[in-house]
Design a protein around this motif. Structure first.
Motif, short mmCIF file in Angstrom:
data_model
loop_
_atom_site.label_atom_id
_atom_site.label_comp_id
_atom_site.label_asym_id
_atom_site.label_seq_id
_atom_site.Cartn_x
_atom_site.Cartn_y
_atom_site.Cartn_z
N TRP A 32 0.98 -1.15 -0.15
CA TRP A 32 0.03 -0.06 -0.08
C TRP A 32 1.05 1.26 -0.02
N ILE A 37 -0.54 4.97 -0.88
CA ILE A 37 -1.64 5.07 0.20
C ILE A 37 -0.98 5.15 1.54
N GLN A 42 -7.03 3.35 4.64
CA GLN A 42 -7.31 3.10 3.36
C GLN A 42 -6.69 1.72 2.87
#
Length: 348
Positions: A32, A37, A42
């Motif tokens: 991620w 991110i 998230q």
């Protein structure tokens, strides 16, 4: 609370194990992060209770973009980044046909005092952590929308003066599920801290070592680089030969040409004698003029003559292409200009 970017994959796996979480979650989290991110909430394939544990123990520090400058002359971007403690650093991204290169800073300021560098004018503020160096790469990739494939540790700071954090950074960017940038695509520049060059050689890494030499003898080097009072050129060259013997990697010697100081034929011949027989190449750099310093750039004729002198004696030599000259892309210049403007505004 820890900056999770300061954790390498193995260290995060260990944290997962100690906190009764599956070790494979570490890879998911880094996946991620490297997809830009930077909010645990998230990371949708991470269970909610795991995300809560992460939020209670970690933060993800990605610096804020204060300014981005795009050169009108070439594909060079200069970023001024602000960390959460308010400190400002700069990174430069240079686009080439073979890929994108980034020049990262390793310290806020610098204690080395080199006379041709704006980064040293007010000394050092602090070291950057491995994660703070890594964040420059991640944020820059996001900003240009492209992958960075080459890293140069040649921004503000002396990398070998922040040795442990820099080694941790190199391990992170080289990791298979990190940026996965090969060691041969990484260059580390140092002013010549001899014990750390030897320590680095013993790691037998395949990075390119670049030595800021800038003078062919100790007397002249001392007038340009205070580190020369501690380590002689002979000691630096001996450490370089040791590095070559351990890694079989070619050394780059950086030589900033200053008008009437180190660009004479006598300096050229001394440099030839110094480097004869060493697996190396010389990178000639027309010095970047800093308004607080007296050094002036060599004329184009002097640069060409110096280049031809070295080349004719069998020393592989290049002249560094000036990138982003219209946006103060040289080390430390933009950060200093920004800080000066902020101080001027305080006086209004």
């Amino acid at each position: 609370m820890y900056n999770i970017l300061d954790f390498n994959p193995e260290k995060l796996k260990q944290w997962m194990k100690e906190n009764k979480e599956s070790e494979f979650r570490a890879k998911q989290i880094f996946d991620w992060i490297y997809k830009n991110i930077w909010d645990f909430d998230q990371m949708t394939n991470i269970p909610k209770n795991t995300r809560e544990k992460l939020k209670n123990s970690f933060y993800i520090e990605i610096p804020e973009v204060v300014h981005m400058y795009k050169s009108k002359l070439d594909d060079t971007f200069k970023f001024l980044y602000k960390y959460k403690d308010g400190n400002i650093i700069e990174s430069v991204v240079m686009k080439y046909k073979h890929g994108n290169s980034i020049c990262v800073s390793t310290q806020i300021g610098c204690r080395m005092g080199c006379k041709f560098c704006a980064s040293t004018l007010e000394g050092i503020v602090r070291n950057l952590s491995s994660g703070e160096i890594l964040a420059q790469v991640l944020k820059s990739q996001e900003q240009i929308g492209e992958r960075i494939s080459n890293i140069v540790l040649m921004g503000s700071g002396e990398p070998l003066d922040n040795y442990d954090n820099v080694m941790e950074f190199l391990n992170s960017v080289n990791a298979e599920y990190g940026l996965n940038i090969g060691q041969r695509h990484i260059t580390l520049s140092t002013c010549g801290i001899v014990p750390k060059i030897i320590e680095l050689a013993d790691k037998n890494m395949q990075i390119t070592l670049a030595i800021s030499l800038h003078a062919p003898n100790d007397e002249l080097r001392k007038t340009m680089m205070p580190v020369a009072y501690k380590y002689s050129i002979d000691e630096v060259i001996k450490a370089c030969k040791y590095y070559i013997s351990k890694t079989n990697r070619r050394i780059t010697f950086e030589y900033a040409l200053v008008n009437g100081v180190n660009d004479t034929r006598e300096c050229g011949f001394q440099l030839i004698q110094l480097l004869k027989g060493i697996l190396c190449h010389v990178n000639l750099i027309p010095v970047n003029e800093v308004k607080e310093r007296e050094f002036k750039k060599s004329s184009s004729n002097n640069v060409k003559d110096f280049y031809e002198m070295l080349s004719s004696h069998g020393i592989e030599t290049t002249i560094r292409r000036e990138m982003g000259s219209d946006i103060n892309a040289a080390c430390g210049q933009l950060r200093r200009s920004y800080l000066e403007s902020k101080n001027d505004l305080k006086g209004v």
